[in-house]
Design a protein around this motif. Sequence first.
Motif, mmCIF file in Angstrom:
data_model
loop_
_atom_site.group_PDB
_atom_site.id
_atom_site.type_symbol
_atom_site.label_atom_id
_atom_site.label_comp_id
_atom_site.label_asym_id
_atom_site.label_seq_id
_atom_site.Cartn_x
_atom_site.Cartn_y
_atom_site.Cartn_z
ATOM 1 N N GLU A 49 -25.540 -55.916 -8.379
ATOM 2 C CA GLU A 49 -24.931 -54.647 -8.341
ATOM 3 C C GLU A 49 -26.050 -53.559 -9.023
ATOM 4 O O GLU A 49 -26.589 -53.933 -9.897
ATOM 5 N N GLU A 50 -26.097 -52.352 -8.459
ATOM 6 C CA GLU A 50 -27.024 -51.548 -8.920
ATOM 7 C C GLU A 50 -26.243 -50.092 -9.035
ATOM 8 O O GLU A 50 -25.699 -49.491 -7.992
ATOM 9 N N GLY A 51 -26.483 -49.543 -10.087
ATOM 10 C CA GLY A 51 -25.872 -48.196 -10.331
ATOM 11 C C GLY A 51 -26.699 -47.086 -9.805
ATOM 12 O O GLY A 51 -27.980 -47.347 -9.510
ATOM 13 N N THR A 52 -26.135 -45.922 -9.392
ATOM 14 C CA THR A 52 -26.859 -44.871 -8.787
ATOM 15 C C THR A 52 -26.774 -43.837 -9.457
ATOM 16 O O THR A 52 -25.876 -43.447 -10.360
ATOM 17 N N TYR A 53 -27.823 -42.998 -9.657
ATOM 18 C CA TYR A 53 -27.592 -41.401 -10.550
ATOM 19 C C TYR A 53 -26.774 -40.609 -9.868
ATOM 20 O O TYR A 53 -26.700 -40.284 -8.935
ATOM 21 N N ILE A 54 -25.954 -40.174 -10.597
ATOM 22 C CA ILE A 54 -24.812 -39.205 -10.192
ATOM 23 C C ILE A 54 -25.287 -37.968 -9.758
ATOM 24 O O ILE A 54 -24.708 -37.356 -8.687
ATOM 25 N N GLY A 55 -26.488 -37.445 -10.192
ATOM 26 C CA GLY A 55 -26.979 -36.161 -9.438
ATOM 27 C C GLY A 55 -27.501 -36.547 -8.150
ATOM 28 O O GLY A 55 -27.642 -35.227 -7.326
ATOM 29 N N ASP A 56 -27.882 -37.629 -7.812
ATOM 30 C CA ASP A 56 -28.303 -37.727 -6.260
ATOM 31 C C ASP A 56 -27.261 -37.919 -5.273
ATOM 32 O O ASP A 56 -27.670 -37.712 -4.123
ATOM 33 N N VAL B 94 -32.319 -44.023 0.953
ATOM 34 C CA VAL B 94 -33.275 -43.783 -0.040
ATOM 35 C C VAL B 94 -32.822 -42.989 -1.275
ATOM 36 O O VAL B 94 -32.302 -41.907 -0.990
ATOM 37 N N LEU B 95 -32.927 -43.542 -2.489
ATOM 38 C CA LEU B 95 -32.322 -43.093 -3.727
ATOM 39 C C LEU B 95 -33.418 -42.195 -4.356
ATOM 40 O O LEU B 95 -34.771 -42.437 -4.215
ATOM 41 N N SER B 96 -33.224 -41.106 -4.768
ATOM 42 C CA SER B 96 -33.808 -40.134 -5.578
ATOM 43 C C SER B 96 -35.025 -39.986 -4.460
ATOM 44 O O SER B 96 -36.248 -39.818 -4.809
ATOM 45 N N ALA B 97 -34.794 -39.513 -3.255
ATOM 46 C CA ALA B 97 -35.433 -39.286 -2.215
ATOM 47 C C ALA B 97 -36.639 -38.094 -2.524
ATOM 48 O O ALA B 97 -38.030 -38.207 -1.713
ATOM 49 N N TRP B 98 -36.639 -37.292 -3.405
ATOM 50 C CA TRP B 98 -37.391 -36.129 -3.551
ATOM 51 C C TRP B 98 -38.217 -36.282 -4.973
ATOM 52 O O TRP B 98 -38.916 -35.411 -5.140
ATOM 53 N N ARG B 99 -37.967 -37.296 -5.656
ATOM 54 C CA ARG B 99 -38.553 -37.403 -6.848
ATOM 55 C C ARG B 99 -39.277 -38.623 -7.156
ATOM 56 O O ARG B 99 -40.651 -38.691 -7.003
ATOM 57 N N GLN B 100 -38.574 -39.708 -7.034
ATOM 58 C CA GLN B 100 -39.402 -41.228 -7.030
ATOM 59 C C GLN B 100 -38.690 -42.042 -5.974
ATOM 60 O O GLN B 100 -37.635 -42.826 -6.272
ATOM 61 N N PRO B 101 -38.885 -41.731 -4.667
ATOM 62 C CA PRO B 101 -38.007 -42.269 -3.728
ATOM 63 C C PRO B 101 -38.078 -44.031 -3.748
ATOM 64 O O PRO B 101 -39.097 -44.453 -4.102
ATOM 65 N N ARG B 102 -36.968 -44.315 -3.513
ATOM 66 C CA ARG B 102 -37.008 -45.863 -3.339
ATOM 67 C C ARG B 102 -35.967 -46.177 -2.197
ATOM 68 O O ARG B 102 -34.895 -46.099 -2.344
ATOM 69 N N ALA B 103 -36.511 -46.854 -1.195
ATOM 70 C CA ALA B 103 -35.781 -47.370 -0.146
ATOM 71 C C ALA B 103 -35.103 -48.635 -0.181
ATOM 72 O O ALA B 103 -35.676 -49.593 -0.559
ATOM 73 N N ILE B 104 -33.886 -48.602 0.200
ATOM 74 C CA ILE B 104 -32.991 -49.881 0.365
ATOM 75 C C ILE B 104 -32.685 -50.020 1.797
ATOM 76 O O ILE B 104 -32.276 -49.254 2.282
ATOM 77 N N LEU B 105 -32.773 -51.195 2.165
ATOM 78 C CA LEU B 105 -32.452 -51.554 3.800
ATOM 79 C C LEU B 105 -30.842 -51.480 3.724
ATOM 80 O O LEU B 105 -30.129 -52.091 2.932
ATOM 81 N N LEU B 106 -30.510 -51.035 4.654
ATOM 82 C CA LEU B 106 -28.791 -51.008 4.916
ATOM 83 C C LEU B 106 -28.358 -52.347 5.302
ATOM 84 O O LEU B 106 -27.371 -52.559 4.823
ATOM 85 N N GLU C 20 -16.830 -46.045 -12.724
ATOM 86 C CA GLU C 20 -16.955 -45.096 -14.117
ATOM 87 C C GLU C 20 -17.760 -46.002 -15.158
ATOM 88 O O GLU C 20 -17.424 -46.128 -16.342
ATOM 89 N N ALA C 21 -19.090 -46.511 -14.647
ATOM 90 C CA ALA C 21 -19.654 -47.365 -15.764
ATOM 91 C C ALA C 21 -20.351 -46.557 -16.827
ATOM 92 O O ALA C 21 -20.364 -47.044 -17.910
ATOM 93 N N SER C 22 -20.681 -45.489 -16.270
ATOM 94 C CA SER C 22 -21.179 -44.334 -17.456
ATOM 95 C C SER C 22 -21.254 -42.790 -16.950
ATOM 96 O O SER C 22 -20.839 -42.708 -15.767
ATOM 97 N N ALA C 23 -21.607 -42.179 -17.825
ATOM 98 C CA ALA C 23 -21.688 -40.678 -17.402
ATOM 99 C C ALA C 23 -22.666 -40.515 -16.447
ATOM 100 O O ALA C 23 -22.596 -39.367 -15.862
ATOM 101 N N ALA D 263 -21.758 -47.689 -7.144
ATOM 102 C CA ALA D 263 -22.534 -48.710 -7.398
ATOM 103 C C ALA D 263 -22.802 -49.440 -6.020
ATOM 104 O O ALA D 263 -21.911 -49.331 -5.205
ATOM 105 N N ILE D 264 -24.206 -49.925 -5.818
ATOM 106 C CA ILE D 264 -24.573 -50.482 -4.594
ATOM 107 C C ILE D 264 -24.034 -51.826 -4.623
ATOM 108 O O ILE D 264 -24.651 -52.575 -5.698
ATOM 109 N N VAL D 265 -23.514 -52.485 -4.047
ATOM 110 C CA VAL D 265 -23.124 -54.005 -4.007
ATOM 111 C C VAL D 265 -23.812 -54.650 -2.998
ATOM 112 O O VAL D 265 -23.786 -54.376 -1.795
#
Length: 137
Positions: free
Chosen positions: A108-115, A70-82, A92-95, A100-102
């Motif tokens: 591919e999907e990037g994840t927020y670094i703060g999460d 679950v990404l951003s579990a306490w703000r805007q949760p989005r579940a991804i099946l394992l 190091e795609a961006s700051a 990245a989730i492949v």
Amino acid sequence: MKEVFEYRRTRSKGAIWLSASAVAMLIAAIAITGTDELIGLVYVAGPVTLCWMLMPQQVAGIRIDDQHLVLSAWRQPRAILLDDIAYLRVTEASAETNIAIVYKDGREEGTYIGDMPDLDTLARVMAARGIAVRDIY
């Protein structure tokens, strides 16, 4: 059944402490030197610091159980099946992105670094669930 992993992180309070210290130093400067011209700064900086302290702080982080990441579990949760994840890749795609989730279908999907937790912890938790973290330097 594996343990549910939760990683939570709130904003740093460093800026609040810096602002409060500045207000305290202004008050000390007024008391020591007697310069009444600085009182206006205290009347502005004090309430701003107080409001800043009282503002709610968002929690960032992820949650991993037996079936979902679950990404951003306490703000805007989005579940991804394992089962849909092929592996995680360090990038190091961006700051704002360091993992990245492949997916198994090649997307591919990037994840927020703060999460995300540190790489060693993430690699250990994901390995327990059968998902590799690649390209760790």
